[in-house]
Design an enzyme around this catalytic site. Structure first.
Site, mmCIF file in Angstrom:
data_model
loop_
_atom_site.group_PDB
_atom_site.id
_atom_site.type_symbol
_atom_site.label_atom_id
_atom_site.label_comp_id
_atom_site.label_asym_id
_atom_site.label_seq_id
_atom_site.Cartn_x
_atom_site.Cartn_y
_atom_site.Cartn_z
ATOM 1 N N HIS A 1 -2.408 -15.736 9.419
ATOM 2 C CA HIS A 1 -1.777 -14.412 9.399
ATOM 3 C C HIS A 1 -2.645 -13.295 9.991
ATOM 4 O O HIS A 1 -2.348 -12.129 9.790
ATOM 5 C CB HIS A 1 -1.325 -14.013 7.985
ATOM 6 C CG HIS A 1 -0.449 -15.031 7.329
ATOM 7 N ND1 HIS A 1 0.704 -15.496 7.909
ATOM 8 C CD2 HIS A 1 -0.564 -15.694 6.146
ATOM 9 C CE1 HIS A 1 1.261 -16.398 7.092
ATOM 10 N NE2 HIS A 1 0.512 -16.534 6.035
ATOM 11 N N PRO B 1 0.812 -1.185 0.000
ATOM 12 C CA PRO B 1 0.000 0.000 0.000
ATOM 13 C C PRO B 1 0.851 1.242 0.000
ATOM 14 O O PRO B 1 1.697 1.419 0.866
ATOM 15 C CB PRO B 1 -0.774 -0.127 1.295
ATOM 16 C CG PRO B 1 -0.551 -1.514 1.794
ATOM 17 C CD PRO B 1 0.622 -2.057 1.113
ATOM 18 N N GLU B 2 0.586 2.077 -0.945
ATOM 19 C CA GLU B 2 1.165 3.418 -0.948
ATOM 20 C C GLU B 2 0.099 4.357 -0.402
ATOM 21 O O GLU B 2 -0.948 3.896 0.055
ATOM 22 C CB GLU B 2 1.597 3.785 -2.379
ATOM 23 C CG GLU B 2 2.584 2.748 -2.952
ATOM 24 C CD GLU B 2 3.092 3.076 -4.327
ATOM 25 O OE1 GLU B 2 3.152 4.263 -4.683
ATOM 26 O OE2 GLU B 2 3.442 2.141 -5.070
#
Length: 283
Positions: A100, A2-3
């Site tokens: 996770h 993610p930016e």
DNA sequence: ATGGGGGCCTGCCGGC
DNA sequence: TGCCGGCAGGCCCCCA
């Protein structure tokens, strides 16, 4: 991962289920992500109310009514998974953690939000809200792309002395916060700059055009994330990535999309990262 | 001060 | 089918 646009999309997606709401129980299912979690993190989150959700660069900031802020970084593969299906009946029917799922927030509303991160490059930390700007992960960050501090003069000053390539410099979070590999590629395509250009060799004209191009590329991606958010809502509430169409990123060998250009997109490696560009349009 | 490279993790994909 | 190398959107830290 993610930016900035993806992180902003996650923040917006969390607002309806977290803002103004109390965390009934925080479950911390391992001792660390990239770094150890802070002492007693689960206890410090449990029964705290999320007052508001902010963002600095790629960090999501959950401001709590305990005068602390939870800093969340999604790393490369982090997601927030919202599960409202079991609202109101969690005691009888606990959601089984998925692989996770490292931290699970159970809100008083019954909504569960799982932080899921396969690669564990993500991070979480708690910090006194009043000293957020002094946090070690925050204090060295450059200006926000949409902030007043970021303008042509600032950028010209920061690029002017840099010998390394414009690709590398725009990825440097100390110069400008929030750009990652994808959007740097897209920005350079839009302005017609070759990623190999030394930053200090850029013409004043190109530097000037970079500022609005950066904002446009990010704004368009945030808008696209907004629509993907609505789509995700209808399905499984998974927040973290969205499909967005790129002009050059991951398009090696495909024709350049610029009108009249028939050159194919090239991939090169710079500082170990892929750069995609059109050798004809970006010089 | 700047810049390059290693390392952290897991998953996936393509080639043999 | 299985194994192996290479790759992935981030970022800190060490070294020259």
């Amino acid at each position: 991962m993610p930016e900035l646009p993806e992180v902003e999309t996650v923040r917006r997606g969390l607002i309806p289920v977290m803002q103004g709401r109390r965390i009934r129980l925080a479950e911390v299912r391992r001792p660390d992500l990239r770094w150890p979690f802070p002492d007693r993190m689960a206890e410090r989150l449990t029964q705290a109310k999320v007052v508001s959700l902010g963002r600095r660069s790629k960090y999501i900031l959950l401001h709590l009514d305990t005068q602390e802020t939870l800093i969340v970084h999604l790393g490369m593969s982090g997601r927030m998974q919202i599960d409202q299906r079991l609202a109101g009946q969690f005691h009888d029917n606990p959601r089984l953690p998925e692989k996770h799922d490292h931290v699970i927030f159970e809100m008083e509303s019954g909504t569960r939000i799982a932080f899921n991160d396969a690669r564990r490059f993500g991070a979480m930390d708690l910090c006194a809200t009043e000293s957020i700007e002094q946090h070690r992960l925050i204090e060295h960050l450059g200006p926000e792309p949409f902030g007043n501090e970021f303008d042509e003069t600032y950028l010209a000053n920061r690029l002017g002395t840099r010998k390394s390539t414009i690709k590398t410099v725009l990825l440097d979070q100390k110069i400008l916060a929030g750009l990652g590999n994808i959007y740097v590629c897209e920005v350079l395509f839009r302005v017609g700059i070759c990623p190999l250009t030394p930053a200090q060799n850029l013409s004043p004209d190109k530097v000037a055009r970079l500022v609005p191009a950066i904002r446009d590329v990010l704004r368009e991606a945030i808008d696209a994330g907004g629509s993907s958010l609505r789509d995700h809502r209808q399905t499984n509430g998974d927040l973290g990535y969205f499909q967005h169409s790129f002009a050059v990123y991951d398009r090696e060998g495909q024709p350049c999309q610029k009108e009249g250009c028939t050159t194919r997109i090239t991939r090169i490696t710079q500082s170990g990262r892929s750069s995609f560009y059109c050798p004809n349009c970006q010089r």
